[in-house]
Design a protein around this motif. Structure first.
Motif, PDB file in Angstrom:
ATOM      1  N   GLU A 160       0.705  -1.560   0.251  1.00 13.75           N
ATOM      2  CA  GLU A 160      -0.132  -0.251   0.223  1.00 13.75           C
ATOM      3  C   GLU A 160       0.891   1.395  -0.221  1.00 13.75           C
ATOM      4  OE1 GLU A 160      -4.373  -1.247   2.541  1.00 13.75           O
ATOM      5  OE2 GLU A 160      -2.338  -0.830   3.363  1.00 13.75           O
ATOM      6  N   ASN A 192       1.561   1.710  -3.456  1.00 19.01           N
ATOM      7  CA  ASN A 192       0.941   2.346  -4.459  1.00 19.01           C
ATOM      8  C   ASN A 192       1.142   3.642  -4.493  1.00 19.01           C
ATOM      9  OD1 ASN A 192       0.042   0.254  -5.850  1.00 19.01           O
ATOM     10  ND2 ASN A 192      -0.922  -0.270  -4.630  1.00 19.01           N
ATOM     11  N   LYS A 221       3.504   5.875  -5.673  1.00 23.01           N
ATOM     12  CA  LYS A 221       3.837   5.448  -7.437  1.00 23.01           C
ATOM     13  C   LYS A 221       2.848   7.039  -7.092  1.00 23.01           C
ATOM     14  CE  LYS A 221       0.959   2.747 -10.594  1.00 23.01           C
ATOM     15  NZ  LYS A 221       2.456   3.047 -12.119  1.00 23.01           N
TER      16      LYS A 221
END
Length: 331
Positions: free
Chosen positions: A243, A246, A249
């Motif tokens: 997580e 992500n 990103k």
């Protein structure tokens, strides 16, 4: 107040010290200077002393006249510790009680100890509180936890002690570390366009470096009855490593649109630490809650990259503790 920050030239210290000076405190930094002192400001109320915490006489001289000690010093993280386990045990554990005793004998009235939430090791508990058993998975975690009772042993009406177990710290510092989870992921996303996730399912609590250093400043002036002999977790957001990747990103793609789509690659990991830290106690007892998110930390690091504050971030050893420690002779 006169405040001595032990280990004050490191990652957290270089954010903490300017805050102490802004509050009007006189500050002494006592540090081995493994990473230099370039991250510290120049100030007429700041004294910087190169010293080893194993040298009790030198430490005692450094804290003379101090009202409080904030102890951030240790050989930090597992890889650095494992380079020389005997030496790391000396620095992280064996010299701890003599240092605390010297602090008491010097007439210092308050001692703030930065332990670590990694003392909990691996836990499936939905909320890991301060009463949770310590199940460290490495010597670094073990010795941090073993040091805590030696501080509490000296708690008295004239010597206020408090232990903080911070989550993994993230965000920008003038003495930057790029070997902490969020910081690593951000560096790779910005400069490689690719993130490697080791494992991914492990739960890792995090806290912004500005929040944890704000807490240390706050603890200096708390009434003794609020903090004496207490242990507090200090974390904010609990996410799995996947997580976190992500989030990094998404934020980096927003901050650096020219980078394009950032790839996330997952590989196995032997780092099994996983725990969901509860910071309810510190919120209820002190009314203290963090104000900054992991997203804020990633954006701060992106800003530092844009401003050229982190040159050669993929290659320079100064950003990676284990590489820097390996290059030093501490015997």
């Amino acid at each position: 107040m006169r405040v001595t920050v032990v280990g004050g030239a490191g990652y957290k210290g270089c954010v903490l010290v300017p805050k102490l000076l802004e509050e009007g405190h006189d500050v002494v930094v006592y540090d081995l200077m493994l990473y230099g002192d370039e991250g510290l400001p120049e100030h007429d109320r700041l004294e910087v002393i190169k010293g080893d915490i194993r040298d009790v006489d030198a430490y005692t001289e450094a804290i003379e006249g101090s009202d409080a000690v904030i102890n951030l010093a240790c050989i930090s993280n597992d890889p650095s510790f494992e380079l020389d386990p005997h030496l790391s045990r000396e620095i992280n554990f064996e010299c701890f009680e003599p240092m605390v005793k010297a602090t008491v004998d010097a007439g210092v009235s308050r001692y703030i100890y930065a332990s670590t939430s990694s003392v909990y090791g691996i836990s499936d508990a939905p909320e890991v509180t301060e009463e949770h058993p310590l199940v460290p998975v490495s010597d670094y975690n073990k010795y941090k936890g073993m040091s805590e009772p030696y501080l509490l042993k000296y708690q008295s009406p004239t010597f206020t002690t408090v232990i903080i177990r911070p989550a993994t710290v993230c965000g920008y510092s003038p003495r930057m570390r790029l070997d902490l989870t969020v910081n690593i992921l951000t560096n790779f996303a910005v400069n490689r366009g690719k993130i490697t996730v080791f494992g991914g399912g492990q739960k890792r609590p995090n806290i912004h470096i500005e929040d944890i250093t704000d807490l240390y400043v706050d603890l200096l002036t708390r009434p003794p009855e609020q903090i004496e002999g207490e242990t507090f977790n200090a974390g904010y957001e609990n996410f799995t490593v996947r997580e976190l990747a992500n989030q990094v990103k998404r934020v980096v793609e927003e901050e650096f649109p020219d980078v394009g789509s950032i790839e996330i690659e997952t590989t196995p990991s032997d780092d099994l630490r996983s725990y969901h830290v509860s910071s309810q106690k510190i919120a209820e007892k002190l009314g203290w809650t963090p104000q900054r998110s992991i997203e804020d930390a990633v954006r701060d690091i992106c800003r530092a990259f844009r401003e050229g504050l982190l040159p050669n971030s993929l290659e320079d050893d100064r950003y990676i503790n284990v590489r820097t420690v390996k290059a030093q002779s501490l015997q």
